[in-house]
Write a protein that holds these residues in place. Structure first.
Motif, PDB file in Angstrom:
ATOM      1  N   ARG A   1       0.830  -1.209   0.000  1.00 29.62           N
ATOM      2  CA  ARG A   1       0.000   0.000   0.000  1.00 29.62           C
ATOM      3  C   ARG A   1       0.858   1.250   0.000  1.00 29.62           C
ATOM      4  N   ARG A   2       1.877   1.281   0.824  1.00 35.06           N
ATOM      5  CA  ARG A   2       2.760   2.447   0.884  1.00 35.06           C
ATOM      6  C   ARG A   2       3.541   2.602  -0.421  1.00 35.06           C
ATOM      7  N   LEU A   3       3.842   1.495  -1.039  1.00 38.91           N
ATOM      8  CA  LEU A   3       4.614   1.529  -2.278  1.00 38.91           C
ATOM      9  C   LEU A   3       3.873   2.240  -3.402  1.00 38.91           C
ATOM     10  N   GLY A   4       2.596   1.921  -3.589  1.00 39.34           N
ATOM     11  CA  GLY A   4       1.905   2.409  -4.774  1.00 39.34           C
ATOM     12  C   GLY A   4       0.710   3.311  -4.558  1.00 39.34           C
ATOM     13  N   SER A   5       0.338   3.585  -3.321  1.00 39.51           N
ATOM     14  CA  SER A   5      -0.877   4.353  -3.066  1.00 39.51           C
ATOM     15  C   SER A   5      -0.774   5.803  -3.526  1.00 39.51           C
TER      16      SER A   5
ATOM     17  N   VAL B   1      10.706   0.310   1.204  1.00 37.02           N
ATOM     18  CA  VAL B   1       9.683   0.878   0.327  1.00 37.02           C
ATOM     19  C   VAL B   1      10.247   2.047  -0.478  1.00 37.02           C
ATOM     20  N   ALA B   2      11.031   2.903   0.158  1.00 35.39           N
ATOM     21  CA  ALA B   2      11.625   4.036  -0.550  1.00 35.39           C
ATOM     22  C   ALA B   2      12.568   3.572  -1.648  1.00 35.39           C
ATOM     23  N   THR B   3      13.246   2.447  -1.443  1.00 39.23           N
ATOM     24  CA  THR B   3      14.149   1.912  -2.461  1.00 39.23           C
ATOM     25  C   THR B   3      13.370   1.416  -3.670  1.00 39.23           C
ATOM     26  N   TRP B   4      12.289   0.722  -3.447  1.00 35.83           N
ATOM     27  CA  TRP B   4      11.426   0.309  -4.559  1.00 35.83           C
ATOM     28  C   TRP B   4      10.973   1.529  -5.355  1.00 35.83           C
TER      29      TRP B   4
END
Length: 488
Positions: free
Chosen positions: A102-106, A330-333
């Motif tokens: 969720r944090r990755l793509g929201s 997540v920030a790296t992704w």
């Protein structure tokens, strides 16, 4: 062919003030995020749209379908364990994965950031020991993450996940369990030094009556026969508590705690520590506490006041918060533009949406695996060990190379990082800094990039250069391993 510096256009970057805000309130900077802010009319307008949920929530609803357990009822989750289909710890792991995804793509980055913050404040581990309720608990927290703290507190304290975790599920009038009554005061609301042991006992008595049939049916209920009756008094709250059904008393008690000045200051400190500094100024905390109380415990006005404060904008605040392991992953992704190209086949597949959880674990901690009830710490000292740093470097390198995770995951090609067919190395470094960090290169960053790759500033890079063919992971890790990426 002569090199022409004007053959490419420099990637637009936000102002330093806007970048600071985005790094604090999102899961990580991306050029697409910057474009969204520009389209909104600037950070202030974008932030208001985030606070009022004006962006689509499609990613939340779509990604929730990737794991059967996310949308399953508590009864179904328990039956799946009984039938040997999926154990409860796997269902909890799926929730942790979903929280990361969720944090990755929201598009609702501020909401997801706040949902995570409150899940650590009103902490319940995702360990399987809370039965089939952990996913439901996380959804409940997110629902109230930008509303009133009173509503959030009411929903969390009487949730079956909290009841099981802190023993309230088997608390009764004959033997009140003091765990939840104590942590409600110590961790969730007023904090240490503001109550005594008599307050703890009365708090525990007020909360009796909620029951969970643990490890049998997991049925959640309220049983008046188990509620302690009689006068109670806790920190200025007094009630005759004479009815068998004590739920109205619980509601009144939680309302009192949510509006208590000590709670206001504790919530203000929590927010200031997350978004301003590890040791926020007392003056800021006091002002935010006043905003909290003046606005009926609403969270949005406090966030607006925080962002507008001189303390938040001060140079001493910028880039000083260390990213937690989950923040880092997540920030790296996001920085590398890695995309999830396929949903997991099941909870044990090696798809990227599953593997992201093991990445966080390898760096230092899974999203909600902190065992004590105080929730994951949010200070630099907690996440600045040598082992954590080395583990981060390993994740950065494997992702920069596109090596793991590889299933259901799409990485950018090395050549796609080139903004032009031919470009000087120093200009490429500047382009990558703008794309990954949201700001231009520095002499130190260029020096590190040259040493990592063997290129000189004037080296001409094309798609056939060895840097692109073989060494791009080394170059990308220069941007991921530096303090700019490791902090927020």
């Amino acid at each position: 062919m002569a090199y022409t510096p004007r053959a490419w256009t420099r990637t637009a970057i936000p102002s330093s003030a806007t970048l600071h805000c985005l790094r604090r309130f999102t899961a990580g900077y991306t050029p697409a995020l910057h474009r969204q802010v520009v389209a909104a009319g600037g950070f202030t307008a974008w932030f208001e749209k985030q606070l009022t949920s004006q962006y689509a929530d499609t990613w939340y609803t779509t990604s929730a379908t990737w794991w059967t357990s996310i949308n399953a009822s508590a009864e179904t989750l328990w039956q799946r364990q009984v039938d040997g289909i999926e154990e409860l710890w796997l269902a909890d792991a799926n929730y942790e994965r979903w929280a990361l995804v969720r944090r990755l793509g929201s598009q609702r980055q501020v909401l997801e950031t706040m949902a995570e913050l409150w899940e650590h404040h009103l902490h319940v581990p995702a360990t399987g020991e809370v039965g089939p309720f952990r996913t439901s608990y996380g959804k409940t927290i997110r629902k109230h993450a930008l509303g009133r703290f009173e509503d959030l507190l009411q929903a969390a304290i009487v949730h079956p996940a909290m009841a099981v975790y802190l023993g309230n599920a088997n608390s009764s009038k004959r033997a009140p369990n003091e765990n939840l009554g104590r942590e409600l005061l110590e961790l969730h609301t007023v904090g240490r030094g503001n109550y005594d042991e008599d307050d703890v006992k009365a708090s525990a008595r007020i909360l009796t009556g909620y029951r969970v049939d643990s490890w049998r049916t997991w049925a959640f209920s309220y049983d008046p026969a188990h509620h302690w009756t009689g006068p109670v008094q806790v920190m200025g709250f007094a009630h005759d508590n004479g009815a068998a059904d004590g739920r109205p008393v619980v509601q009144a008690y939680l309302r009192h705690l949510a509006h208590h000045p000590a709670t206001a200051r504790r919530i203000a400190l929590k927010l200031a520590r997350r978004f301003v500094s590890d040791s926020p100024p007392d003056a800021l905390v006091d002002r935010l506490a006043k905003v909290y109380l003046a606005n009926d415990t609403q969270i949005r006005p406090v966030l607006r006041a925080l962002v507008a404060s001189t303390e938040f904008k001060a140079a001493s605040s910028i880039g000083k918060k260390v990213r937690t392991p989950t923040d880092d992953v997540v920030a790296t992704w996001r920085a590398l533009g890695v995309q999830l190209s396929a949903r997991p086949a099941d909870s044990e597949s090696e798809a990227g949406a599953n593997a992201i959880l093991w990445q966080a674990s390898s760096v230092g901690i899974r999203p909600f695996s902190w065992q004590p009830p105080d929730g994951r710490p949010d200070t630099a000292a907690a996440w600045s060990s040598t082992s954590r740093f080395l583990n981060s470097l390993d994740v950065h390198y494997t992702m920069a190379g596109g090596w793991w995770p590889s299933i259901g995951t799409r990485y950018r090609t090395p050549a796609s990082w080139l903004p032009a067919a031919r470009i000087r190395f120093d200009h490429l470094v500047d382009h990558l800094a703008r794309s990954i960090h949201g700001r231009g290169s520095t002499s130190l960053l260029l020096q590190a990039a040259c040493e990592a790759t063997g290129c000189s500033p004037g080296t001409i890079i094309t798609s056939t250069h060895d840097l692109v063919r073989w060494e791009m992971p080394r170059l990308l890790t220069v941007f991921l391993d530096c303090p700019t990426h490791m902090t927020r």
